[in-house]
Design a protein around this motif. Structure first.
Motif, PDB file in Angstrom:
ATOM      1  N   UNK A 246      19.204  30.629 -56.591  1.00  0.00           N
ATOM      2  CA  UNK A 246      20.123  31.264 -55.644  1.00  0.00           C
ATOM      3  C   UNK A 246      21.277  30.336 -55.278  1.00  0.00           C
ATOM      4  N   UNK A 247      21.643  29.458 -56.196  1.00  0.00           N
ATOM      5  CA  UNK A 247      22.653  28.457 -55.855  1.00  0.00           C
ATOM      6  C   UNK A 247      23.997  29.073 -55.513  1.00  0.00           C
ATOM      7  N   UNK A 248      24.330  30.211 -56.105  1.00  0.00           N
ATOM      8  CA  UNK A 248      25.598  30.858 -55.746  1.00  0.00           C
ATOM      9  C   UNK A 248      25.585  31.310 -54.290  1.00  0.00           C
ATOM     10  N   UNK A 249      24.459  31.802 -53.831  1.00  0.00           N
ATOM     11  CA  UNK A 249      24.329  32.212 -52.429  1.00  0.00           C
ATOM     12  C   UNK A 249      24.561  31.036 -51.490  1.00  0.00           C
ATOM     13  N   UNK A 250      24.091  29.868 -51.917  1.00  0.00           N
ATOM     14  CA  UNK A 250      24.199  28.681 -51.082  1.00  0.00           C
ATOM     15  C   UNK A 250      25.475  27.889 -51.337  1.00  0.00           C
ATOM     16  N   UNK A 251      26.305  28.372 -52.242  1.00  0.00           N
ATOM     17  CA  UNK A 251      27.584  27.719 -52.483  1.00  0.00           C
ATOM     18  C   UNK A 251      27.471  26.379 -53.173  1.00  0.00           C
ATOM     19  N   UNK A 252      26.455  26.210 -54.028  1.00  0.00           N
ATOM     20  CA  UNK A 252      26.272  24.957 -54.740  1.00  0.00           C
ATOM     21  C   UNK A 252      26.142  25.228 -56.236  1.00  0.00           C
ATOM     22  N   UNK A 253      26.227  24.171 -57.028  1.00  0.00           N
ATOM     23  CA  UNK A 253      26.083  24.286 -58.474  1.00  0.00           C
ATOM     24  C   UNK A 253      26.287  22.936 -59.121  1.00  0.00           C
ATOM     25  N   UNK A 254      25.832  22.800 -60.351  1.00  0.00           N
ATOM     26  CA  UNK A 254      26.049  21.556 -61.079  1.00  0.00           C
ATOM     27  C   UNK A 254      27.519  21.398 -61.438  1.00  0.00           C
ATOM     28  N   UNK A 255      28.037  20.192 -61.287  1.00  0.00           N
ATOM     29  CA  UNK A 255      29.372  19.896 -61.785  1.00  0.00           C
ATOM     30  C   UNK A 255      29.367  20.015 -63.311  1.00  0.00           C
ATOM     31  N   UNK A 256      30.483  20.447 -63.875  1.00  0.00           N
ATOM     32  CA  UNK A 256      30.564  20.486 -65.329  1.00  0.00           C
ATOM     33  C   UNK A 256      30.542  19.082 -65.928  1.00  0.00           C
ATOM     34  N   UNK A 257      31.194  18.144 -65.240  1.00  0.00           N
ATOM     35  CA  UNK A 257      31.360  16.790 -65.733  1.00  0.00           C
ATOM     36  C   UNK A 257      30.618  15.831 -64.810  1.00  0.00           C
ATOM     37  N   UNK A 258      29.679  15.074 -65.358  1.00  0.00           N
ATOM     38  CA  UNK A 258      28.939  14.092 -64.562  1.00  0.00           C
ATOM     39  C   UNK A 258      29.879  13.127 -63.859  1.00  0.00           C
ATOM     40  N   UNK A 259      31.018  12.840 -64.434  1.00  0.00           N
ATOM     41  CA  UNK A 259      31.966  11.899 -63.834  1.00  0.00           C
ATOM     42  C   UNK A 259      32.444  12.360 -62.471  1.00  0.00           C
ATOM     43  N   UNK A 260      32.404  13.656 -62.211  1.00  0.00           N
ATOM     44  CA  UNK A 260      32.902  14.180 -60.942  1.00  0.00           C
ATOM     45  C   UNK A 260      31.880  14.125 -59.814  1.00  0.00           C
ATOM     46  N   UNK A 261      30.620  13.911 -60.143  1.00  0.00           N
ATOM     47  CA  UNK A 261      29.577  13.949 -59.108  1.00  0.00           C
ATOM     48  C   UNK A 261      29.855  12.907 -58.037  1.00  0.00           C
ATOM     49  N   UNK A 262      30.159  11.676 -58.456  1.00  0.00           N
ATOM     50  CA  UNK A 262      30.394  10.583 -57.514  1.00  0.00           C
ATOM     51  C   UNK A 262      31.856  10.175 -57.461  1.00  0.00           C
ATOM     52  N   UNK A 263      32.733  11.026 -57.918  1.00  0.00           N
ATOM     53  CA  UNK A 263      34.165  10.701 -57.859  1.00  0.00           C
ATOM     54  C   UNK A 263      34.605  10.580 -56.403  1.00  0.00           C
ATOM     55  N   UNK A 264      35.329   9.500 -56.093  1.00  0.00           N
ATOM     56  CA  UNK A 264      35.804   9.296 -54.729  1.00  0.00           C
ATOM     57  C   UNK A 264      36.673  10.480 -54.305  1.00  0.00           C
ATOM     58  N   UNK A 265      36.369  11.037 -53.155  1.00  0.00           N
ATOM     59  CA  UNK A 265      37.065  12.228 -52.676  1.00  0.00           C
ATOM     60  C   UNK A 265      36.311  13.510 -52.938  1.00  0.00           C
ATOM     61  N   UNK A 266      35.236  13.435 -53.739  1.00  0.00           N
ATOM     62  CA  UNK A 266      34.452  14.631 -54.067  1.00  0.00           C
ATOM     63  C   UNK A 266      33.053  14.565 -53.460  1.00  0.00           C
ATOM     64  N   UNK A 267      32.915  13.837 -52.356  1.00  0.00           N
ATOM     65  CA  UNK A 267      31.592  13.660 -51.762  1.00  0.00           C
ATOM     66  C   UNK A 267      31.018  14.954 -51.191  1.00  0.00           C
ATOM     67  N   UNK A 268      31.865  15.941 -50.966  1.00  0.00           N
ATOM     68  CA  UNK A 268      31.379  17.243 -50.512  1.00  0.00           C
ATOM     69  C   UNK A 268      31.474  18.273 -51.634  1.00  0.00           C
TER      70      UNK A 268
END
Length: 580
Positions: A246-268
């Motif tokens: 139900x991740x769409x309901x909760x507004x979450x999902x896997x990033x397409x690119x692992x590099x973006x998971x911890x990219x500064x400015x993308x903490x939310x």
């Protein structure tokens, strides 16, 4: 709520805490602020403030140096760098009940718990919008479960107090872990029913996704423990799948690119479920930026941006491997904001570099986890036997593989191959890099990511493995691995081929493989010691990958703080964990 009021509330909580909870000598020295007594929790400001203060206590943990050692050191993943950091946790032999880092976990967790007990006792009568009150009380349940989970994982049997304590006591007893887990699960189950689907205004507030993730991990951890219930592993993956499906309901999902998971400015970002909030607002940063007296010792600063950084400023232009070439002892880099302050507390083990991250052709995560190039930044060019380095040139290159003499001769800067890694010079882990600071020696303002969806997938996979469902486990592991194949520079066909190469079969879905996968995905994210303790593999993984003579079987728990034992003066003596 102003920062001043928040600080007063924290002081009141300390005043009212029982010795049972804190074991902290300073409790008796606190000034009681009569204008903010226990009934303050029954006001709108007090209810909000009690929750805010309890979130704030997390900053004593994630980002602080002491807690970083307890979470990452003494595992298969990391060894001590060349700094003067605390060797205790890497070597195990000198972990003592008097250790301040361990005492800090105990004291701070129980401070938060008593705050939350006050909120849950007085908050239901607060004169505040009913919907907001419901949410805040649900957050209190989530947080109380969160802190108790940290305690039970760290110490085993711990005192269990679900009532607000406003009269100090000198007696205390440890509750069995079964009782602690039951209380945690009750709080989280109730919180899930009452929390919103998405967190506002930031993911620093608990919402259903964070609570589902935490409850799944609680079931999983209990399932491995002596308090295991027959349905724990099933409940773990069922709870995790509620979030995943139900991740769409909760507004979450896997990033397409692992590099973006911890990219500064993308903490939310969309993959993030829960963070420890921080920014340049003095209410949240608690860093050198605002010089808050509350954190003069740095215990609430986020220094994660320092701990993993190599001494790149000491990478001299030595033409290693080039026969007959002269050596040049001029450093090729200055310290700067982009590359960070080189505390070098941690460096990756051979296991991390060569086993976990062995496949770098199909799996993109190695070069998105570790820095491999440093761009020349000195104001004066540096001339080597192969040319002159100027701004924009690559000054240091760590290719991750051995290189030939011909490759060295063709490169103007410094090449550091794996055979040349030292406790000073090694790949820098970049997940916590913080460029947006005022000065190079300043700690980070970045929120700290605590829970993210890829981890939910891997926790569910672990539960499926334990429940003898390897096909379901492989499906979830493959979702994470196939994402790891993605490179923005690849063609679609290349990404598809890499994803196919990384896809595993159900027969490969074992705990050992899963632990390797957790290193690839979660290296340095403050979970490894507890991962190995939970899966009962700490001893075997150390023996295989990072032999540690000081380790003993009892080190799967931390010692009960000596202050707790000393301050329990009424009734039975407070027991220490075996071996300490």
């Amino acid at each position: 709520m102003t920062i001043n009021r928040k600080l007063k509330l924290s002081s009141v909580a300390l005043t009212l805490m029982a010795l049972l909870s804190t074991s902290c000598q300073s409790v008796l020295d606190q000034e009681f602020r009569s204008e903010l007594g226990p009934e303050f929790f029954a006001t709108a400001g007090g209810l909000e403030g009690g929750i805010t203060a309890s979130y704030s206590i997390m900053r004593f943990f994630w980002g602080s140096e002491g807690f970083t050692y307890t979470a990452n050191a003494g595992t298969d993943e990391s060894i001590l760098g060349a700094s003067d950091g605390d060797r205790t946790y890497f070597e195990y032999a000198n972990i003592l009940p008097s250790n301040g880092n361990i005492t800090g976990i105990w004291n701070n967790a129980y401070q938060a718990i008593n705050n939350l007990n006050g909120v849950l006792k007085f908050g239901p009568s607060a004169n505040i919008d009913a919907a907001r009150r419901t949410t805040l009380l649900a957050e209190a349940k989530f947080l109380r479960a969160f802190y108790y989970f940290e305690l039970v994982k760290t110490f085993g049997d711990v005192p269990l107090s679900l009532q607000f304590i406003d009269v100090p006591t000198t007696s205390a007893a440890r509750a069995p872990i079964a009782d602690v887990y039951a209380a945690i699960i009750k709080d989280l189950t109730e919180a899930i029913q009452e929390l919103p689907n998405t967190a506002t205004p930031s993911k620093g507030r608990a919402a259903k996704p964070a609570a589902l993730h935490l409850l799944s991990k609680v079931y999983l951890t209990r399932g491995w423990s002596a308090a295991a219930q027959p349905t724990d592993f099933q409940n773990a993956y069922t709870t995790a799948k509620q979030l995943i499906d139900n991740q769409a309901t909760y507004g979450v999902g896997l990033e397409q690119d692992f590099a973006n998971v911890h990219r500064e400015g993308n903490e939310y970002g969309k993959e993030v479920l829960f963070v420890v909030d921080r920014n340049t607002d003095p209410s949240y940063a608690e860093s050198q930026f605002n010089n808050s007296p509350q954190i003069a010792n740095g215990n609430k600063e986020n220094r994660s941006n320092f701990f993993w950084v190599s001494l790149y400023t000491n990478a001299l232009n030595v033409n290693a491997g080039i026969s007959g070439a002269p050596n040049n002892t001029i450093a090729v880099m200055d310290r700067d904001l982009r590359n960070g302050r080189p505390f070098r507390r941690f460096r990756p083990t051979n296991y991390t570099l060569n086993t976990a991250f062995g496949d770098r052709a199909n799996d993109s995560r190695y070069f998105k986890t570790f820095q491999s190039a440093w761009i020349f930044n000195r104001t004066v060019p540096v001339t080597t036997s192969r040319g002159t380095l100027a701004v924009g040139d690559t000054a240091i290159w760590m290719p991750g593989v051995e290189v030939t003499e011909a490759q060295r001769r063709a490169f103007k800067g410094v090449i550091i191959a794996p055979s040349q890694y030292t406790a000073d010079l090694h790949p820098t882990m970049t997940k916590y890099a913080a460029v947006n600071r005022l000065t190079v020696n300043e700690s980070s303002y970045r929120p700290y990511i605590l829970f993210r969806l890829a981890d939910t997938y891997l926790l569910a996979a672990e539960a499926y493995i334990k429940d003898n469902k390897p096909a379901e486990a492989a499906t979830l592991i493959n979702a994470v691995r196939q994402r790891a194949a993605y490179r923005a520079t690849n063609t679609a066909a290349q990404n598809t081929a890499a994803a196919a190469a990384l896809t595993i079969t159900p027969a490969q879905a074992t705990i050992d493989f899963l632990l390797d996968e957790r290193t690839r995905e979660l290296y340095g994210e403050y979970v490894r010691w507890q991962d190995l303790v939970r899966t009962q593999t700490l001893k075997t993984r150390l023996e295989r990958y990072n032999p540690t003579p000081g380790f003993r079987d009892f080190h799967v728990l931390r010692p009960i703080p000596q202050s707790q034992i000393d301050l329990t003066t009424t009734g039975p003596k407070f027991p220490q964990n075996p071996g300490y």
